[in-house]
Design an enzyme around this catalytic site. Structure first.
Site, PDB file in Angstrom:
ATOM      1  N   THR A  99     -46.870 -34.497  65.637  1.00 28.04           N
ATOM      2  CA  THR A  99     -47.742 -33.422  66.116  1.00 28.04           C
ATOM      3  C   THR A  99     -47.605 -32.165  65.261  1.00 28.04           C
ATOM      4  OG1 THR A  99     -47.714 -34.245  68.389  1.00 28.04           O
ATOM      5  CG2 THR A  99     -48.266 -31.925  68.087  1.00 28.04           C
ATOM      6  N   SER A 138     -56.539 -37.274  68.166  1.00 31.04           N
ATOM      7  CA  SER A 138     -55.185 -36.995  68.647  1.00 31.04           C
ATOM      8  C   SER A 138     -54.267 -37.151  67.447  1.00 31.04           C
ATOM      9  CB  SER A 138     -54.799 -37.990  69.745  1.00 31.04           C
ATOM     10  OG  SER A 138     -53.395 -38.042  69.933  1.00 31.04           O
ATOM     11  N   THR A 139     -53.091 -36.544  67.529  1.00 33.63           N
ATOM     12  CA  THR A 139     -52.087 -36.829  66.502  1.00 33.63           C
ATOM     13  C   THR A 139     -51.870 -38.332  66.381  1.00 33.63           C
ATOM     14  OG1 THR A 139     -50.919 -34.724  66.815  1.00 33.63           O
ATOM     15  CG2 THR A 139     -49.647 -36.542  65.883  1.00 33.63           C
ATOM     16  N   ASN A 140     -52.005 -39.028  67.504  1.00 32.06           N
ATOM     17  CA  ASN A 140     -51.648 -40.444  67.549  1.00 32.06           C
ATOM     18  C   ASN A 140     -52.617 -41.363  66.818  1.00 32.06           C
ATOM     19  OD1 ASN A 140     -49.693 -39.360  69.153  1.00 32.06           O
ATOM     20  ND2 ASN A 140     -50.462 -40.227  71.068  1.00 32.06           N
ATOM     21  N   THR A 185     -24.572 -70.204  34.537  1.00 32.05           N
ATOM     22  CA  THR A 185     -24.637 -70.281  35.993  1.00 32.05           C
ATOM     23  C   THR A 185     -23.254 -69.980  36.537  1.00 32.05           C
ATOM     24  OG1 THR A 185     -24.177 -72.662  35.982  1.00 32.05           O
ATOM     25  CG2 THR A 185     -26.492 -71.997  35.953  1.00 32.05           C
ATOM     26  N   SER A 316     -18.076 -41.087  28.243  1.00 31.49           N
ATOM     27  CA  SER A 316     -16.774 -40.791  28.830  1.00 31.49           C
ATOM     28  C   SER A 316     -16.284 -39.424  28.399  1.00 31.49           C
ATOM     29  CB  SER A 316     -15.756 -41.859  28.411  1.00 31.49           C
ATOM     30  OG  SER A 316     -14.463 -41.523  28.864  1.00 31.49           O
ATOM     31  N   SER A 317     -15.569 -38.773  29.311  1.00 36.17           N
ATOM     32  CA  SER A 317     -14.961 -37.482  28.995  1.00 36.17           C
ATOM     33  C   SER A 317     -13.598 -37.652  28.345  1.00 36.17           C
ATOM     34  CB  SER A 317     -14.828 -36.649  30.280  1.00 36.17           C
ATOM     35  OG  SER A 317     -13.985 -37.330  31.208  1.00 36.17           O
ATOM     36  N   LYS A 322     -17.369 -44.084  23.600  1.00 35.09           N
ATOM     37  CA  LYS A 322     -17.826 -44.995  24.656  1.00 35.09           C
ATOM     38  C   LYS A 322     -19.254 -44.640  25.079  1.00 35.09           C
ATOM     39  CE  LYS A 322     -16.216 -47.047  29.017  1.00 35.09           C
ATOM     40  NZ  LYS A 322     -17.368 -46.868  29.880  1.00 35.09           N
TER      41      LYS A 322
END
Length: 468
Positions: A99, A138-140, A185, A316-317, A322
């Site tokens: 609504t 209606s909102t509905n 697999t 990477s830090s 990397k």
């Protein structure tokens, strides 16, 4: 400032804004996600199309005059064109079955129409949010119909990025058609295939999901406009239902129809569950592909390293040099979110009671979120990953001919037991299947060369069993 009132009381509203008292109350009541209606322009546009179609139908039925029709349609056109979207301030998740969203729309349209007619904002005696903009609705029925129209558009918009991803996979399938590699697999060596075949399956997967997306649009074509509150059509003209169907088709240019049974359509949320299921299907399959890409590119020295993904950023830090598969990783996470959104949609759909499901706001929010992030993820995967993938051909080739798995090609010629013995010895001695078979003189060199030709291991192949 202007003063607006409702049956609860009155509030001061800034003269600068086009929404009214009910929108302001809703914005104060529901500060939940901080994602406001203005963040989803497709929903604003579809709602404006519903309001325009209603105005056209109401005018034709003599329920509003021509001047009001023109003003309301003008306001709706402004919204469809993307203007005044900042006026839609209600939270996407809200109580009241939508609504607040409907009234935000009604109030903005009413005040835009008032200005167009030369009146001041809030002079609702000339154009009222409920009596005129919301007439016969209606909102509905307005909210779910606008939502379905928006979903239809989002499904249509998802096709283009999916086609681009499909085409990118198909292009890689052509590029890698000659690259023989080991199929696996359960993460164990299986039998040979080509890298092109692997990427062709990805292209086909996306293509099949495109079909699902296009089919899903049919699930949201059926609207419940004219049902008003619970589907009985109270407060609507007897001819409104048939007329609104024509008007919504004219306004949207899409083949929307009204449901045969508006009571069922008003309480049903099955279409949302189906659409969400398609998005989940795409996410599940796309995430699996990203798992494959991360695994196939693992390394570079101690992994499979069969393909190279574009290097996007340092990984990477602490570890120099990397590089991580950040694009598949982010797509994986998007897929997890879409799968989670699907569960929210399912729970909200299940939570309906009697003649109405009040939880459509969270359904809308989760579906729109899934559309947005999934579309962006697909585009990101295409342009920042798949299009730049290259193959490590020698590594792929060596994996095949150093593999125990190619012993499977001997089965039709010497039988399972002898093939198993060769495999066992090759593993124990760290030698190739070819060398062991040749050494034991089970088959001639010419026969082995023919059996292990790549083209004879990649597809069905006629053979003759060799005598012991």
């Amino acid at each position: 400032m202007r003063i607006e009132h409702d049956f609860i009381g009155q509030m001061e509203i800034s003269d600068e804004v086009y929404y009214g008292i009910q929108t302001l109350r809703a914005s104060e009541n529901f500060f939940i996600t901080n994602d406001k209606l203005c963040s989803y322009p497709v929903f604003i546009k579809s709602f404006a199309q519903v309001k325009k179609a209603a105005a056209l139908a109401n005018a034709q039925l003599g329920l509003i005059d021509e001047k009001l029709k023109i003003a309301i349609c003008h306001a709706c056109d402004l919204l469809v064109d993307g203007k005044y979207h900042d006026q839609f301030i209600v939270d996407m998740i809200q109580g009241g079955a939508g609504t607040s969203t409907n009234m935000n729309m009604n109030e903005v349209i009413a005040n835009l129409a008032l200005e167009y007619m030369g009146h001041q904002k809030g002079e609702y005696q000339f154009c009222h949010p409920n009596d005129h903009v919301n007439r016969s609705q209606s909102t509905n029925d307005a909210y779910p119909s606008a939502l379905k129209i928006a979903i239809y558009e989002r499904l249509s918009n998802l096709v283009a990025p999916m086609k681009a991803l499909r085409d990118a996979f198909a292009q890689k399938a052509k590029e890698f058609a000659h690259v023989i590699k080991m199929g696996r697999t359960q993460l164990q060596d299986a039998v040979p295939m080509t890298l092109g075949q692997e990427f062709e399956t990805y292209a086909l997967m996306v293509d099949r999901d495109i079909e699902q997306v296009l089919d899903a649009r049919n699930w949201v074509r059926e609207l419940n406009l004219g049902g008003t509150v619970i589907g009985t059509g109270i407060n609507s003209h007897p001819d409104y239902r048939s007329l609104i169907e024509k008007k919504i088709q004219e306004v949207t240019g899409r083949p929307f129809v009204m449901a045969n049974n508006l009571i069922e359509a008003t309480q049903s949320t099955g279409a949302y569950v189906q659409v969400s299921g398609v998005l989940k299907r795409i996410a599940v399959k796309l995430s699996k592909v990203c798992n494959d890409l991360r695994l196939l590119s693992s390394g570079p020295r101690a992994g499979l390293n069969e393909i190279n993904l574009p290097k996007m950023q340092p990984g990477s830090s602490i570890m120099p040099g990397k590089v991580n598969p950040v694009i598949p990783e982010v797509v994986n996470q998007v897929c997890f979110a879409v799968i989670g959104n699907d569960l929210s949609v399912a729970l909200a759909a299940e939570g309906g009671q009697l003649q109405l499901n009040v939880f459509e706001p969270v359904i809308a929010y989760k579906l729109f979120h899934s559309f947005v992030i999934l579309g962006r993820a697909i585009e990101t995967l295409t342009t920042k990953c798949v299009e730049g993938i290259t193959a490590n051909e020698k590594i792929c080739h060596d994996y095949v001919f150093n593999s125990i798995g190619i012993v499977t090609a001997l089965n039709p010629h010497i039988g399972y037991e002898k093939s198993a013995m060769i495999a066992k010895e090759a593993l124990k001695s760290d030698r190739s299947i070819y060398d062991i078979a040749l050494e034991k003189k089970i088959l001639t060199k010419e026969q082995l060369d023919d059996i292990f030709k790549p083209e004879n291991m990649l597809s069905p192949h006629a053979f003759k069993k060799h005598k012991d």
